[in-house]
Write a protein that holds these residues in place. Sequence first.
Motif, PDB file in Angstrom:
ATOM      1  N   ARG A  99      18.929  43.706  32.302  1.00 40.76           N
ATOM      2  CA  ARG A  99      19.706  43.654  33.553  1.00 40.76           C
ATOM      3  C   ARG A  99      20.893  44.610  33.530  1.00 40.76           C
ATOM      4  NH1 ARG A  99      21.757  37.845  34.463  1.00 40.76           N
ATOM      5  NH2 ARG A  99      22.094  38.015  32.230  1.00 40.76           N
ATOM      6  N   TYR A 100      21.303  44.999  32.329  1.00 40.39           N
ATOM      7  CA  TYR A 100      22.484  45.863  32.203  1.00 40.39           C
ATOM      8  C   TYR A 100      22.116  47.311  31.886  1.00 40.39           C
ATOM      9  CZ  TYR A 100      24.852  41.381  32.154  1.00 40.39           C
ATOM     10  OH  TYR A 100      25.303  40.122  32.490  1.00 40.39           O
TER      11      TYR A 100
ATOM     12  N   TYR B 109      41.911  45.511  38.860  1.00 37.85           N
ATOM     13  CA  TYR B 109      41.694  44.498  39.898  1.00 37.85           C
ATOM     14  C   TYR B 109      42.302  43.160  39.473  1.00 37.85           C
ATOM     15  CZ  TYR B 109      37.780  43.970  36.669  1.00 37.85           C
ATOM     16  OH  TYR B 109      37.013  43.859  35.534  1.00 37.85           O
ATOM     17  N   VAL B 110      42.274  42.211  40.429  1.00 37.86           N
ATOM     18  CA  VAL B 110      42.796  40.868  40.137  1.00 37.86           C
ATOM     19  C   VAL B 110      41.754  40.119  39.305  1.00 37.86           C
ATOM     20  CG1 VAL B 110      43.412  38.640  41.142  1.00 37.86           C
ATOM     21  CG2 VAL B 110      44.257  40.741  42.176  1.00 37.86           C
ATOM     22  N   TYR B 111      42.214  39.605  38.182  1.00 39.50           N
ATOM     23  CA  TYR B 111      41.335  38.857  37.289  1.00 39.50           C
ATOM     24  C   TYR B 111      42.058  37.564  36.935  1.00 39.50           C
ATOM     25  CZ  TYR B 111      38.232  38.014  33.295  1.00 39.50           C
ATOM     26  OH  TYR B 111      37.328  37.471  32.426  1.00 39.50           O
ATOM     27  N   GLY B 112      41.530  36.461  37.433  1.00 41.16           N
ATOM     28  CA  GLY B 112      42.250  35.197  37.247  1.00 41.16           C
ATOM     29  C   GLY B 112      43.536  35.236  38.048  1.00 41.16           C
TER      30      GLY B 112
ATOM     31  N   GLN C 179      46.050  37.395  37.357  1.00 43.65           N
ATOM     32  CA  GLN C 179      46.789  38.619  37.044  1.00 43.65           C
ATOM     33  C   GLN C 179      46.037  39.873  37.448  1.00 43.65           C
ATOM     34  OE1 GLN C 179      47.981  38.224  32.829  1.00 43.65           O
ATOM     35  NE2 GLN C 179      49.993  38.040  33.745  1.00 43.65           N
TER      36      GLN C 179
ATOM     37  N   PRO D  82      38.034  49.302  41.401  1.00 45.06           N
ATOM     38  CA  PRO D  82      38.389  47.935  41.802  1.00 45.06           C
ATOM     39  C   PRO D  82      37.335  46.901  41.414  1.00 45.06           C
ATOM     40  CG  PRO D  82      37.593  49.139  43.693  1.00 45.06           C
ATOM     41  CD  PRO D  82      37.604  50.111  42.555  1.00 45.06           C
ATOM     42  N   GLY D  83      36.202  47.354  40.929  1.00 47.12           N
ATOM     43  CA  GLY D  83      35.192  46.408  40.418  1.00 47.12           C
ATOM     44  C   GLY D  83      34.197  45.914  41.436  1.00 47.12           C
ATOM     45  N   GLN D  84      34.268  46.406  42.654  1.00 42.15           N
ATOM     46  CA  GLN D  84      33.309  45.996  43.699  1.00 42.15           C
ATOM     47  C   GLN D  84      32.810  47.232  44.442  1.00 42.15           C
ATOM     48  OE1 GLN D  84      31.995  43.058  44.232  1.00 42.15           O
ATOM     49  NE2 GLN D  84      33.318  41.801  42.939  1.00 42.15           N
TER      50      GLN D  84
ATOM     51  N   GLN E  70      35.897  39.553  49.772  1.00 41.93           N
ATOM     52  CA  GLN E  70      35.214  38.297  49.477  1.00 41.93           C
ATOM     53  C   GLN E  70      35.657  37.754  48.115  1.00 41.93           C
ATOM     54  OE1 GLN E  70      30.972  38.265  50.351  1.00 41.93           O
ATOM     55  NE2 GLN E  70      30.704  36.859  48.669  1.00 41.93           N
ATOM     56  N   GLN E  71      35.836  38.683  47.194  1.00 47.90           N
ATOM     57  CA  GLN E  71      36.261  38.266  45.856  1.00 47.90           C
ATOM     58  C   GLN E  71      37.707  37.774  45.863  1.00 47.90           C
ATOM     59  OE1 GLN E  71      36.235  41.332  42.785  1.00 47.90           O
ATOM     60  NE2 GLN E  71      37.644  40.038  41.651  1.00 47.90           N
ATOM     61  N   TYR E  72      38.563  38.494  46.581  1.00 50.03           N
ATOM     62  CA  TYR E  72      39.973  38.118  46.622  1.00 50.03           C
ATOM     63  C   TYR E  72      40.533  38.519  47.998  1.00 50.03           C
ATOM     64  CZ  TYR E  72      44.828  37.618  45.053  1.00 50.03           C
ATOM     65  OH  TYR E  72      46.138  37.220  44.915  1.00 50.03           O
TER      66      TYR E  72
ATOM     67  N   THR F  36      30.896  51.225  40.922  1.00 45.11           N
ATOM     68  CA  THR F  36      30.107  49.987  40.984  1.00 45.11           C
ATOM     69  C   THR F  36      28.888  50.050  41.901  1.00 45.11           C
ATOM     70  OG1 THR F  36      31.898  49.294  42.402  1.00 45.11           O
ATOM     71  CG2 THR F  36      31.759  48.237  40.266  1.00 45.11           C
TER      72      THR F  36
ATOM     73  N   THR G 256      26.598  50.420  38.694  1.00 40.69           N
ATOM     74  CA  THR G 256      27.388  50.008  37.519  1.00 40.69           C
ATOM     75  C   THR G 256      26.677  50.322  36.208  1.00 40.69           C
ATOM     76  OG1 THR G 256      28.131  48.196  38.878  1.00 40.69           O
ATOM     77  CG2 THR G 256      28.725  48.090  36.570  1.00 40.69           C
TER      78      THR G 256
END
Lengths: 316, 346
Positions: B98-99, B220-223, B225, B277-279, B287-289, B306, B309
Amino acid sequence: MNRKGLLLLLLALVLLLSCLLHIHLTEVSSSSAAQANVLWWEFRFPRLMSALLAGAGLSLSGLLMQNLFRNPMAGPYVLGINSGASLTTALLMLGGFPWMLHTIGLVGSSLLGAFLAAAFMFFVSWRVQQTTGLLLVGLMFASFTGSIESVLQSWASPEQVKQFFLWNMGSLQQLSAAQVPWLLTLFTAAVLWSLLLIRSLNAFVLGQDQAFQLGVRTQRVRLSMLAITALLAGSITAYCGPIAFVGLAIPNLGRQLLRTQDHLLLILFCLLFGALFLLACDILSIYLDSYFSLPINVLTSLIGAPYIAYLVLRRS
Amino acid sequence: MRSLWLLLLLVVWACGSEPQQQRPKQAQNLCKYSKLLKIVPTEKGYIVEIQNPEQPKEQFKFQLKQSFERIAALSATHVGMLSAIGQAQRLCAIPDKRYLHDPQIIKAVKRGQVADLKSEQQLSIEKLLAQRTQALVYSGFGPEQTQIKRLRSIGLTCIPNYEWRETHPLARAEWVLLFGVLTGQLDKAQRYFKQVCQNYQRIRTQPTLCNTNPFVISGYVYGDQWVAPAANSFEAKLYADVDFTYYFNESAGTGSCFSSIPSVLTNSAAVVLWLNPGQPTRAALLQQYPKYKYFPFFKKRIFCYTHNTNFYWECAAAHPDWVLSDLSQIRNGHVKKLHFYKELRQ
């Protein structure tokens, strides 16, 4: 005013001061009034409300579960109600329904999962009379849902896994200003509903048979308690992710400090101290921020788990 | 006096007739950029030394006399490095399809020619043995150490690959030489790496089309932070090499750095570009944040890898010149051909 009343008043005062400290600590100098406005309404205020509502709500749901199962080790986390909410959210996030991942979809699925888990536990409670057995079923259910989530993760795309992982970490900063009224409404409804049950809750302390003889409609009350717990745990899990140990530790502390089974006092204590506990954890995380980052779930477990272990050791 | 002359003559003769001792040649390390990898050619083969970045005293050292025909790779990056030198056919096991990006390898996995190990943390010894694996290259994150010890005890050569801990993009790419040694294709790997270095330096020194250094933010925002590459990471080095002014330039560390979300919100008014930004889309970001919409740079240009990716993770480490080329084009505002990145549409 008696000692218990004074304690609650003191708690309310400390909570107020903690709110002010939280507001002070989250203050960031902004370049414009518009930015300051956004900062307050979209970041600082929802974070404060998340801590207050999640702490108070989870503590109250823990108190109800402990009363229902007459076991101090019961709570939404232990009985699998959080796990039910988590499972339906996982199905939504990892099962390929991204179009449903807006707020209502997320809250709806979380509430549905919590209600289904509560209904399952309610059904089991008919068949399994012993509370220890019930708790074991709850733990097995939590383990089962965890396994399904792992299976879903192994099928899902890396992006979906990442999204679920982030949600699962638990956070007080996900709630937006627009979502605050939703959470507040659900929370208020649950608190008012539980206040209506105070007489029954006090009677349940004697045992459900005794309560029935005192005229309490036990089945209806049991269902109400599970519904309130599902409402609180489901909505809080949807907005903040799973938060452990608050629901378990705070009601026990309340009984220990107040030395009462009066559920009006216990509910007030859980609301005040639950809010204060999560707010204190968040204040601590703000302080630790410059050294390392800790998810709120980790902090609540770090403080809550030793306390529960102490309780178990003390009882044995 | 006569005997003294004789003695002197004897001494001179003795000195003169002594066979000239050859000074041992200082063994030359073939790696110029890497701080963690050393490859030293010897008469019998190569001595490879790999430094554990976490434990300065721990060094993995082995002498390689012959190449390996069947190699298991536990990271997409390793797969990319083998592909870069045309040796992907030696792969016998991969981490998780998958990766991966390479369609040929994915086909080989589907045909059963290459084993899919699924999880790096739960290595199947049976699968590795069934594939007649000779060497296993792993990332050295830590948790797999017990399994690795077991695999070593049954005679499998297990080699850690710490390219992800390097602080210079070319140092990361230099790990391709390790795969060159493992496959007996060091010359090819050296030629490949030399070309990458030349491309990298050419792009780095080419004149820029805009006079100012754009202020960029990454991460990007993770948790709770904001997470981004730290100032001394290889990612930040890439930004510096195309003359970006990086938001986290003052941060410490060679990996990731963290910042509070309100702090990023209030200090980022001058940011003109948001990287990684990871998306893949702005809608996915929201949608993520949902609070991303309040960040001033959300309305500016956003670029991310991404949309593909796996291609990035597989190939970027071996192709820092491609990454630099992408960033350089993004910086100049004249995008012709991007290898990894894509702009997120408004």
